[in-house]
Write a protein that holds these residues in place. Sequence first.
Motif, PDB file in Angstrom:
ATOM      1  N   SER A   1      34.141  43.575  43.386  1.00 21.70           N
ATOM      2  CA  SER A   1      33.637  44.907  43.022  1.00 21.70           C
ATOM      3  C   SER A   1      33.601  45.106  41.517  1.00 21.70           C
ATOM      4  N   ARG A   2      34.496  44.446  40.809  1.00 18.55           N
ATOM      5  CA  ARG A   2      34.557  44.647  39.359  1.00 18.55           C
ATOM      6  C   ARG A   2      33.254  44.234  38.685  1.00 18.55           C
ATOM      7  N   ARG A   3      32.782  45.088  37.834  1.00 19.75           N
ATOM      8  CA  ARG A   3      31.596  44.764  37.037  1.00 19.75           C
ATOM      9  C   ARG A   3      31.611  45.673  35.835  1.00 19.75           C
ATOM     10  N   CYS A   4      30.748  45.386  34.885  1.00 18.62           N
ATOM     11  CA  CYS A   4      30.658  46.244  33.706  1.00 18.62           C
ATOM     12  C   CYS A   4      29.752  47.423  34.007  1.00 18.62           C
ATOM     13  N   ILE A   5      30.240  48.600  33.674  1.00 16.28           N
ATOM     14  CA  ILE A   5      29.440  49.820  33.824  1.00 16.28           C
ATOM     15  C   ILE A   5      29.032  50.282  32.424  1.00 16.28           C
ATOM     16  N   ARG A   6      27.751  50.528  32.270  1.00  8.65           N
ATOM     17  CA  ARG A   6      27.227  50.839  30.928  1.00  8.65           C
ATOM     18  C   ARG A   6      26.504  52.181  30.890  1.00  8.65           C
ATOM     19  N   SER A   7      26.853  53.080  31.813  1.00  9.27           N
ATOM     20  CA  SER A   7      26.334  54.460  31.703  1.00  9.27           C
ATOM     21  C   SER A   7      27.479  55.409  32.068  1.00  9.27           C
ATOM     22  N   LEU A  59      28.705  51.556  22.754  1.00  9.17           N
ATOM     23  CA  LEU A  59      29.848  52.050  23.545  1.00  9.17           C
ATOM     24  C   LEU A  59      29.350  52.901  24.720  1.00  9.17           C
ATOM     25  N   TYR A  60      28.058  52.995  24.872  1.00 10.49           N
ATOM     26  CA  TYR A  60      27.418  53.558  26.059  1.00 10.49           C
ATOM     27  C   TYR A  60      27.775  55.023  26.333  1.00 10.49           C
ATOM     28  N   GLY A  61      28.254  55.736  25.319  1.00  4.69           N
ATOM     29  CA  GLY A  61      28.608  57.138  25.537  1.00  4.69           C
ATOM     30  C   GLY A  61      29.916  57.333  26.279  1.00  4.69           C
ATOM     31  N   TRP A 109      33.612  43.565  23.078  1.00  8.93           N
ATOM     32  CA  TRP A 109      34.015  42.657  22.007  1.00  8.93           C
ATOM     33  C   TRP A 109      33.200  42.949  20.742  1.00  8.93           C
ATOM     34  N   GLY A 110      31.874  43.164  20.947  1.00 10.68           N
ATOM     35  CA  GLY A 110      30.983  43.336  19.795  1.00 10.68           C
ATOM     36  C   GLY A 110      31.454  44.436  18.863  1.00 10.68           C
ATOM     37  N   ALA A 111      31.774  45.589  19.414  1.00  8.20           N
ATOM     38  CA  ALA A 111      32.173  46.721  18.562  1.00  8.20           C
ATOM     39  C   ALA A 111      33.509  46.443  17.887  1.00  8.20           C
ATOM     40  N   PRO A 146      31.961  45.928  46.663  1.00 11.57           N
ATOM     41  CA  PRO A 146      31.948  44.459  46.703  1.00 11.57           C
ATOM     42  C   PRO A 146      30.513  43.952  46.680  1.00 11.57           C
ATOM     43  N   ARG A 147      30.266  42.924  45.868  1.00 16.05           N
ATOM     44  CA  ARG A 147      28.908  42.367  45.743  1.00 16.05           C
ATOM     45  C   ARG A 147      28.964  40.862  45.919  1.00 16.05           C
ATOM     46  N   GLU A 148      27.806  40.305  46.217  1.00 18.03           N
ATOM     47  CA  GLU A 148      27.720  38.856  46.349  1.00 18.03           C
ATOM     48  C   GLU A 148      27.849  38.233  44.967  1.00 18.03           C
TER      49      GLU A 148
HETATM   50  C1  LIG Z   1      34.522  37.869  25.942  1.00 16.53           C
HETATM   51  C2  LIG Z   1      33.605  38.936  26.467  1.00 16.53           C
HETATM   52  C3  LIG Z   1      32.910  39.729  25.572  1.00 16.53           C
HETATM   53  C4  LIG Z   1      32.099  40.773  26.040  1.00 16.53           C
HETATM   54  N1  LIG Z   1      31.544  41.634  25.149  1.00 16.53           N
HETATM   55  C5  LIG Z   1      30.798  42.666  25.610  1.00 16.53           C
HETATM   56  C6  LIG Z   1      30.309  43.649  24.710  1.00 16.53           C
HETATM   57  O1  LIG Z   1      30.583  43.664  23.522  1.00 16.53           O
HETATM   58  N2  LIG Z   1      29.526  44.623  25.228  1.00 16.53           N
HETATM   59  C7  LIG Z   1      29.186  44.670  26.555  1.00 16.53           C
HETATM   60  O2  LIG Z   1      28.448  45.568  26.955  1.00 16.53           O
HETATM   61  N3  LIG Z   1      29.672  43.763  27.436  1.00 16.53           N
HETATM   62  C8  LIG Z   1      30.461  42.771  26.991  1.00 16.53           C
HETATM   63  N4  LIG Z   1      31.003  41.855  27.867  1.00 16.53           N
HETATM   64  C9  LIG Z   1      30.675  41.958  29.300  1.00 16.53           C
HETATM   65  C10 LIG Z   1      29.789  40.803  29.815  1.00 16.53           C
HETATM   66  O3  LIG Z   1      28.491  40.926  29.328  1.00 16.53           O
HETATM   67  C11 LIG Z   1      29.840  40.843  31.353  1.00 16.53           C
HETATM   68  O4  LIG Z   1      31.166  40.741  31.783  1.00 16.53           O
HETATM   69  C12 LIG Z   1      29.035  39.712  31.973  1.00 16.53           C
HETATM   70  O5  LIG Z   1      27.665  39.873  31.680  1.00 16.53           O
HETATM   71  C13 LIG Z   1      29.188  39.682  33.498  1.00 16.53           C
HETATM   72  O6  LIG Z   1      28.840  40.929  34.057  1.00 16.53           O
HETATM   73  P1  LIG Z   1      29.892  41.774  34.931  1.00 16.53           P
HETATM   74  O7  LIG Z   1      31.130  41.966  34.112  1.00 16.53           O
HETATM   75  O8  LIG Z   1      29.188  43.085  35.192  1.00 16.53           O
HETATM   76  O9  LIG Z   1      30.164  41.000  36.172  1.00 16.53           O
HETATM   77  C14 LIG Z   1      31.872  40.901  27.434  1.00 16.53           C
HETATM   78  C15 LIG Z   1      32.591  40.091  28.326  1.00 16.53           C
HETATM   79  C16 LIG Z   1      33.469  39.146  27.855  1.00 16.53           C
HETATM   80  C17 LIG Z   1      34.289  38.348  28.845  1.00 16.53           C
END
Ligand SMILES: Cc1cc2nc3c(=O)[nH]c(=O)nc-3n(C[C@H](O)[C@H](O)[C@H](O)COP(=O)(O)O)c2cc1C
Length: 177
Positions: A9-15, A76-78, A124-126, A163-165
């Motif tokens: 289920s874990r993923r990055c949320i950007r909104s 930082l997506y707000g 990480w970028g910021a 949960p996702r594939e």
């Molecule tokens: C070392 C590292 C640096 C990352 N830096 C950023 C970032 O600066 N900004 C961002 O939006 N996502 C960042 N991510 C998220 C990744 O893009 C993301 O985890 C990857 O694309 C897989 O997607 P998911 O986490 O949704 O499964 C980072 C992830 C890792 C592990």
Amino acid sequence: MNPFELFQSRRCIRSYTGAPVSDGELQKILQAANTAPTAMGQYENVHLTVITDAKLLAEIEAACAEFMGQPGSHPLYGAPTLVVASSRFPGEAMANPAYSDAAILVHTMSLAATALGVGCCYIWGAVVALSGRPELVKALGLPEGFVPCCGLVLGQSEESYAPREIPQNRIGVNYVG
Ligand SMILES: Cc1cc2nc3c(=O)[nH]c(=O)nc-3n(C[C@H](O)[C@H](O)[C@H](O)COP(=O)(O)O)c2cc1C
């Protein structure tokens, strides 16, 4: 949710809606960081900074947008909260465990946020961008000797986790023996 459903289920949320994370949720996420392993169990070598100051978040975001050559973007997506993980670097030879410690804290917090349904994304970028700006590093108020390594934004989102594939072979593995 069993642990494997949590991993899927874990993923990055950007909104983000901009609504704050409740103090109870934040404290649970910070407590989860305390369950993370650190090199040689030296928890005194890691530090977390919770930033909710909108002006500082905007300055960090602007520094990152400039660093990435994308002025006006919102890296930082707000999200209303950024937790920065910092490490103490006893020397260049210890850079690997120092960065790893910080990354493990961030990942552990991301799993906790997922379990709570709180939006999160690794940042990480910021953090790289802010590390190049002494005035922003100073604004973090870090204890002496700590270096910002990475972070996690947190906030309420209209997106949700489920949960996702996950492709099973996307990471190369070789077996020896
Ligand atoms: C070392 C590292 C640096 C990352 N830096 C950023 C970032 O600066 N900004 C961002 O939006 N996502 C960042 N991510 C998220 C990744 O893009 C993301 O985890 C990857 O694309 C897989 O997607 P998911 O986490 O949704 O499964 C980072 C992830 C890792 C592990």
